[in-house]
Write an enzyme that holds these catalytic residues in place. Structure first.
Site, PDB file in Angstrom:
ATOM      1  CB  CYS A 130      -0.947   0.041   1.188  1.00 30.39           C
ATOM      2  SG  CYS A 130      -2.127   1.416   1.055  1.00 30.39           S
ATOM      3  CB  CYS A 134      -2.401   3.806  -6.261  1.00 26.27           C
ATOM      4  SG  CYS A 134      -3.665   2.950  -5.285  1.00 26.27           S
TER       5      CYS A 134
END
Length: 248
Positions: free
Chosen positions: A80, A198
């Site tokens: 993440c 991301c």
């Protein structure tokens, strides 16, 4: 024939890390069938990409690593990017060290990489000093990513925030739309384009087409993570049609 076991620590709402990495490595298997890849995931709770939930998710990383240790993976990737970058410059080193310690405490010797650290490594491998980035984040979190990269010596010449706060909604974004989104960026001074900063925002189908269009290297958090995984496994970081970083 050798099976390489890859452990992943992913947000509970992440769908893309467990989709794009296996797709890339399955494509690699077709070219090199002697090396196969097996995936094992541990989840850390996170539904919305807010500073509070990101901090809470980071606090679960050592627990997740302890669970993965039982599978004795060959490499562990924590995935993440913004959860790490939002904690301030250089935090990927702190996170990787904490996960490594948790693995070692359980007798697992796997090296640890983070998508945040992998993106920096991928940019460096391309010898890129200036990048443009696209994120799905709200603008304050995109700014945190910009500051993180800047602190690491990478100039962000332009950025685009898609402003999607719900993490499941991010996973449902159409990667084909990135072929239009990137046109909003000023790439005149960019050495490389980060099409998705991301691991939750899908981008793989657009990486090679956009790279072919813009004429500069195009990478993502996912392709950079794959690059580092292959490096740690001692394998050539080659995946067909995944951009220059993985072109060997």
């Amino acid at each position: 024939m050798h099976d390489h076991h890859i452990g992943m620590i992913v947000p509970s709402s992440n769908l893309t890390m467990e989709t794009e990495l296996p797709r890339m490595l399955r494509a690699r298997e077709e070219a090199d069938p002697e090396n196969r890849f097996v995936f094992h995931a541990a989840r850390a709770r996170m539904q919305h990409v807010t500073p509070e939930q990101l901090r809470a998710m980071n606090a679960q990383a050592e627990r997740a690593a302890t669970e993965l240790a039982d599978a004795r993976p060959d490499v562990v990737a924590t995935a993440c990017l913004v959860a790490i970058m939002a904690q301030g410059p250089g935090y990927h080193c702190t996170a990787e060290d904490a996960i490594t310690a948790a693995l070692r405490a359980e007798g697992a010797q796997a090296p640890v990489i983070s998508s945040a650290g992998a993106l920096l490594d991928g940019i460096a491998a391309l010898d890129a000093k200036r990048v443009a980035i696209i994120t799905p984040y709200m603008k304050p979190l995109t700014q945190a990513v910009v500051e993180y990269l800047t602190d690491a010596g990478v100039e962000v010449v332009d950025s685009l925030s898609l402003e999607v706060p719900d993490n499941l909604a991010v996973a449902r974004l159409d990667p084909a739309d990135l072929r239009k989104h990137y046109q909003q960026l000023d790439l005149a001074r960019a050495d490389a384009l980060v099409l998705s900063a991301c691991v939750q925002m899908p981008s793989l189908p657009s990486i090679q087409p956009v790279e072919d269009e813009v004429g500069i290297p195009v990478l993502s958090a996912a392709t950079a993570t794959t690059y580092r995984i292959l490096q740690e496994l001692g394998l050539p970081p080659v995946v067909p049609n995944a951009g220059r970083l993985l072109a060997g």
